[in-house]
Design an enzyme around this catalytic site. Structure first.
Site, PDB file in Angstrom:
ATOM      1  N   THR A 182     -18.248  46.022 -67.487  1.00  0.00           N
ATOM      2  CA  THR A 182     -17.887  45.644 -68.842  1.00  0.00           C
ATOM      3  C   THR A 182     -16.448  45.164 -68.886  1.00  0.00           C
ATOM      4  O   THR A 182     -15.578  45.722 -68.224  1.00  0.00           O
ATOM      5  CB  THR A 182     -18.075  46.798 -69.860  1.00  0.00           C
ATOM      6  OG1 THR A 182     -17.557  46.396 -71.135  1.00  0.00           O
ATOM      7  CG2 THR A 182     -17.381  48.085 -69.414  1.00  0.00           C
ATOM      8  N   SER A 183     -16.238  44.088 -69.668  1.00  0.00           N
ATOM      9  CA  SER A 183     -14.876  43.534 -69.773  1.00  0.00           C
ATOM     10  C   SER A 183     -14.033  44.359 -70.739  1.00  0.00           C
ATOM     11  O   SER A 183     -12.852  44.086 -70.928  1.00  0.00           O
ATOM     12  CB  SER A 183     -14.970  42.082 -70.277  1.00  0.00           C
ATOM     13  OG  SER A 183     -15.596  42.063 -71.570  1.00  0.00           O
ATOM     14  N   HIS A 215     -25.070  49.498 -78.838  1.00  0.00           N
ATOM     15  CA  HIS A 215     -25.274  48.220 -79.548  1.00  0.00           C
ATOM     16  C   HIS A 215     -26.737  47.929 -79.825  1.00  0.00           C
ATOM     17  O   HIS A 215     -27.093  46.782 -80.105  1.00  0.00           O
ATOM     18  CB  HIS A 215     -24.623  47.086 -78.745  1.00  0.00           C
ATOM     19  CG  HIS A 215     -23.138  47.224 -78.637  1.00  0.00           C
ATOM     20  ND1 HIS A 215     -22.393  46.598 -77.660  1.00  0.00           N
ATOM     21  CD2 HIS A 215     -22.261  47.935 -79.387  1.00  0.00           C
ATOM     22  CE1 HIS A 215     -21.115  46.915 -77.820  1.00  0.00           C
ATOM     23  NE2 HIS A 215     -20.997  47.733 -78.847  1.00  0.00           N
ATOM     24  N   ASP A 230     -30.686  45.907 -73.120  1.00  0.00           N
ATOM     25  CA  ASP A 230     -31.878  45.940 -72.256  1.00  0.00           C
ATOM     26  C   ASP A 230     -32.256  47.402 -71.995  1.00  0.00           C
ATOM     27  O   ASP A 230     -31.484  48.308 -72.284  1.00  0.00           O
ATOM     28  CB  ASP A 230     -31.628  45.166 -70.933  1.00  0.00           C
ATOM     29  CG  ASP A 230     -30.570  45.809 -70.042  1.00  0.00           C
ATOM     30  OD1 ASP A 230     -29.606  45.128 -69.657  1.00  0.00           O
ATOM     31  OD2 ASP A 230     -30.705  47.023 -69.737  1.00  0.00           O
ATOM     32  N   ARG A 235     -34.078  36.240 -75.234  1.00  0.00           N
ATOM     33  CA  ARG A 235     -33.445  37.275 -74.399  1.00  0.00           C
ATOM     34  C   ARG A 235     -34.436  38.398 -74.086  1.00  0.00           C
ATOM     35  O   ARG A 235     -34.426  38.970 -72.999  1.00  0.00           O
ATOM     36  CB  ARG A 235     -32.200  37.828 -75.101  1.00  0.00           C
ATOM     37  CG  ARG A 235     -31.058  36.832 -75.173  1.00  0.00           C
ATOM     38  CD  ARG A 235     -29.852  37.431 -75.868  1.00  0.00           C
ATOM     39  NE  ARG A 235     -29.307  38.562 -75.122  1.00  0.00           N
ATOM     40  CZ  ARG A 235     -28.448  39.428 -75.673  1.00  0.00           C
ATOM     41  NH1 ARG A 235     -28.078  39.293 -76.942  1.00  0.00           N
ATOM     42  NH2 ARG A 235     -27.959  40.433 -74.962  1.00  0.00           N
ATOM     43  N   GLN A 254     -23.599  49.553 -73.482  1.00  0.00           N
ATOM     44  CA  GLN A 254     -23.419  48.513 -74.491  1.00  0.00           C
ATOM     45  C   GLN A 254     -24.593  47.535 -74.411  1.00  0.00           C
ATOM     46  O   GLN A 254     -24.716  46.656 -75.259  1.00  0.00           O
ATOM     47  CB  GLN A 254     -22.104  47.761 -74.265  1.00  0.00           C
ATOM     48  CG  GLN A 254     -20.862  48.638 -74.381  1.00  0.00           C
ATOM     49  CD  GLN A 254     -19.637  47.894 -73.937  1.00  0.00           C
ATOM     50  OE1 GLN A 254     -18.967  47.221 -74.721  1.00  0.00           O
ATOM     51  NE2 GLN A 254     -19.334  47.977 -72.649  1.00  0.00           N
ATOM     52  N   ASN A 255     -25.398  47.678 -73.367  1.00  0.00           N
ATOM     53  CA  ASN A 255     -26.501  46.740 -73.149  1.00  0.00           C
ATOM     54  C   ASN A 255     -27.671  47.051 -74.068  1.00  0.00           C
ATOM     55  O   ASN A 255     -27.907  48.210 -74.421  1.00  0.00           O
ATOM     56  CB  ASN A 255     -26.965  46.794 -71.688  1.00  0.00           C
ATOM     57  CG  ASN A 255     -25.860  46.424 -70.716  1.00  0.00           C
ATOM     58  OD1 ASN A 255     -24.904  45.751 -71.107  1.00  0.00           O
ATOM     59  ND2 ASN A 255     -25.951  46.888 -69.485  1.00  0.00           N
ATOM     60  N   TYR A 284     -33.016  36.200 -79.920  1.00  0.00           N
ATOM     61  CA  TYR A 284     -33.381  37.505 -79.346  1.00  0.00           C
ATOM     62  C   TYR A 284     -34.771  37.459 -78.695  1.00  0.00           C
ATOM     63  O   TYR A 284     -35.024  38.150 -77.714  1.00  0.00           O
ATOM     64  CB  TYR A 284     -33.273  38.605 -80.414  1.00  0.00           C
ATOM     65  CG  TYR A 284     -31.831  38.935 -80.711  1.00  0.00           C
ATOM     66  CD1 TYR A 284     -31.166  38.352 -81.792  1.00  0.00           C
ATOM     67  CD2 TYR A 284     -31.089  39.751 -79.860  1.00  0.00           C
ATOM     68  CE1 TYR A 284     -29.822  38.600 -82.031  1.00  0.00           C
ATOM     69  CE2 TYR A 284     -29.747  40.018 -80.090  1.00  0.00           C
ATOM     70  CZ  TYR A 284     -29.111  39.423 -81.168  1.00  0.00           C
ATOM     71  OH  TYR A 284     -27.770  39.654 -81.389  1.00  0.00           O
TER      72      TYR A 284
HETATM   73  N1  APR Z   1     -21.037  43.631 -60.774  1.00  0.00           N
HETATM   74  C1  APR Z   1     -20.015  44.235 -61.438  1.00  0.00           C
HETATM   75  N2  APR Z   1     -19.386  43.689 -62.509  1.00  0.00           N
HETATM   76  C2  APR Z   1     -19.819  42.481 -62.916  1.00  0.00           C
HETATM   77  C3  APR Z   1     -20.876  41.781 -62.286  1.00  0.00           C
HETATM   78  C4  APR Z   1     -21.493  42.409 -61.170  1.00  0.00           C
HETATM   79  N3  APR Z   1     -22.499  41.836 -60.493  1.00  0.00           N
HETATM   80  N4  APR Z   1     -21.059  40.599 -62.931  1.00  0.00           N
HETATM   81  C5  APR Z   1     -20.166  40.571 -63.940  1.00  0.00           C
HETATM   82  N5  APR Z   1     -19.417  41.685 -63.931  1.00  0.00           N
HETATM   83  C6  APR Z   1     -18.374  42.096 -64.884  1.00  0.00           C
HETATM   84  C7  APR Z   1     -17.465  40.980 -65.376  1.00  0.00           C
HETATM   85  O1  APR Z   1     -16.353  40.822 -64.491  1.00  0.00           O
HETATM   86  C8  APR Z   1     -17.045  41.516 -66.745  1.00  0.00           C
HETATM   87  O2  APR Z   1     -15.911  42.376 -66.622  1.00  0.00           O
HETATM   88  O3  APR Z   1     -19.049  42.564 -66.037  1.00  0.00           O
HETATM   89  C9  APR Z   1     -18.246  42.353 -67.183  1.00  0.00           C
HETATM   90  C10 APR Z   1     -19.094  41.657 -68.241  1.00  0.00           C
HETATM   91  O4  APR Z   1     -18.311  41.538 -69.402  1.00  0.00           O
HETATM   92  P1  APR Z   1     -18.952  40.909 -70.728  1.00  0.00           P
HETATM   93  O5  APR Z   1     -19.698  39.664 -70.356  1.00  0.00           O
HETATM   94  O6  APR Z   1     -17.852  40.826 -71.741  1.00  0.00           O
HETATM   95  O7  APR Z   1     -20.049  41.968 -71.183  1.00  0.00           O
HETATM   96  P2  APR Z   1     -19.807  43.340 -71.946  1.00  0.00           P
HETATM   97  O8  APR Z   1     -18.457  43.904 -71.603  1.00  0.00           O
HETATM   98  O9  APR Z   1     -20.992  44.175 -71.697  1.00  0.00           O
HETATM   99  O10 APR Z   1     -19.802  42.873 -73.496  1.00  0.00           O
HETATM  100  C11 APR Z   1     -19.681  43.907 -74.443  1.00  0.00           C
HETATM  101  O11 APR Z   1     -19.995  42.286 -76.200  1.00  0.00           O
HETATM  102  O12 APR Z   1     -21.161  40.489 -76.942  1.00  0.00           O
HETATM  103  C12 APR Z   1     -21.017  41.825 -77.082  1.00  0.00           C
HETATM  104  O13 APR Z   1     -22.660  43.326 -77.799  1.00  0.00           O
HETATM  105  C13 APR Z   1     -22.291  42.520 -76.726  1.00  0.00           C
HETATM  106  O14 APR Z   1     -22.573  44.620 -75.588  1.00  0.00           O
HETATM  107  C14 APR Z   1     -21.909  43.358 -75.535  1.00  0.00           C
HETATM  108  C15 APR Z   1     -20.419  43.534 -75.692  1.00  0.00           C
END
Ligand code: APR
Length: 235
Positions: A175-176, A108, A93, A60, A90-91, A57
């Site tokens: 977000t995925s 989170h 930052d 990061r 969920q970020n 952390y």
């Molecule tokens: N613009 C738009 N979407 C984007 C971009 C961009 N420039 N870059 C990446 N993405 C999308 C990806 O396609 C994906 O769907 O952002 C999403 C990122 O997904 P993850 O990496 O899984 O991040 P997130 O969904 O925030 O993860 C959720 O998981 O690890 C835990 O606590 C952590 O808060 C986090 C949670």
């Protein structure tokens, strides 16, 4: 007579901060390709090797301090003149806050804060970028990152569900939707809520059919959507 402002709720993930240079988790080369979640982001990891967790952390946090908000964060601030805007992120930052958004709910946690490892309600701002072993809370316990680890409860989930239930417009960005319970928020909307999802990944369109998918980068597609919503609010 002034029309009452409609409610917009945003659910953001790592993708909104990607163009500020902060890595996402599940894209190729993302954080979970580089680190083993079980060694840096669980209560068991903290028990086993707190230094490794703090180092993860601290690294990061340095990157967050060096990053700047991008156009996607900034366009959400403009929405506030025309809508009641609440951001659920969920970020961990603070780029939403640094861009000027006034209501940000961190599901989170927040990387620039620390909490007592024995009492999650004791939270304090971190002045610098590092949190070290030996830095103690007022009750004499080791301070830990103010972050929700895998396997821990998400204390503000109920509050977030209420935000979404009151939304007239719900925008999911970057977000995925792989992590629960956050991902369940897309089912908390009321029947006539307009739902959008902004993501670069074309699969999003297939995975989340009940949301209007705007495929592309958050810095391109989110300002487009925001401008369209603002224009629509004036008509
Ligand atoms: N613009 C738009 N979407 C984007 C971009 C961009 N420039 N870059 C990446 N993405 C999308 C990806 O396609 C994906 O769907 O952002 C999403 C990122 O997904 P993850 O990496 O899984 O991040 P997130 O969904 O925030 O993860 C959720 O998981 O690890 C835990 O606590 C952590 O808060 C986090 C949670």
């Amino acid at each position: 007579m002034l029309k009452s402002k409609r409610n917009i709720v945003i659910l953001s993930g790592a993708g909104i901060s990607a163009e500020s240079g902060l890595g996402t988790f599940r894209d190729v080369g993302g954080l979970w390709d580089q680190y083993d979640i079980s060694e840096v982001a669980t209560p068991e990891a903290w028990e086993k090797n707190p230094e490794l967790v703090l180092d993860f952390y601290n690294l990061r946090r340095k990157l967050v301090l060096e990053a700047e908000p991008n156009l996607a964060h900034e366009c959400l601030v403009h929405l506030e003149k025309h809508f009641n805007v609440k951001i659920i992120t969920q970020n961990i930052d603070d780029l939403h806050e640094r861009s000027g958004s006034s209501e940000v709910l961190h599901l989170h946690g927040e990387i620039r804060k620390a909490q007592c490892s024995a009492n999650e309600d004791e939270v304090l701002e971190l002045a610098g970028s590092d949190l070290k072993i030996g830095e103690l809370s007022s009750s004499g316990h080791q301070l830990r990152p103010h972050v929700v680890w895998f396997g821990e409860a998400v204390p503000r989930m109920y509050e977030a569900e209420k935000y979404v239930a009151d939304a007239d417009i719900f925008i999911v960005v970057g977000t995925s939707l792989n992590v629960y319970p956050a991902a369940n928020l897309i089912y908390s909307c009321k029947k006539n809520c307009q739902k959008f999802i902004v993501d670069v990944n074309e699969l999003t369109k297939v995975k989340f059919k009940n949301l209007t998918h705007l495929q592309g980068k958050a810095t391109e597609k989110l300002p487009e959507l925001v401008n369209a919503l603002i224009q629509d609010s004036k008509s």
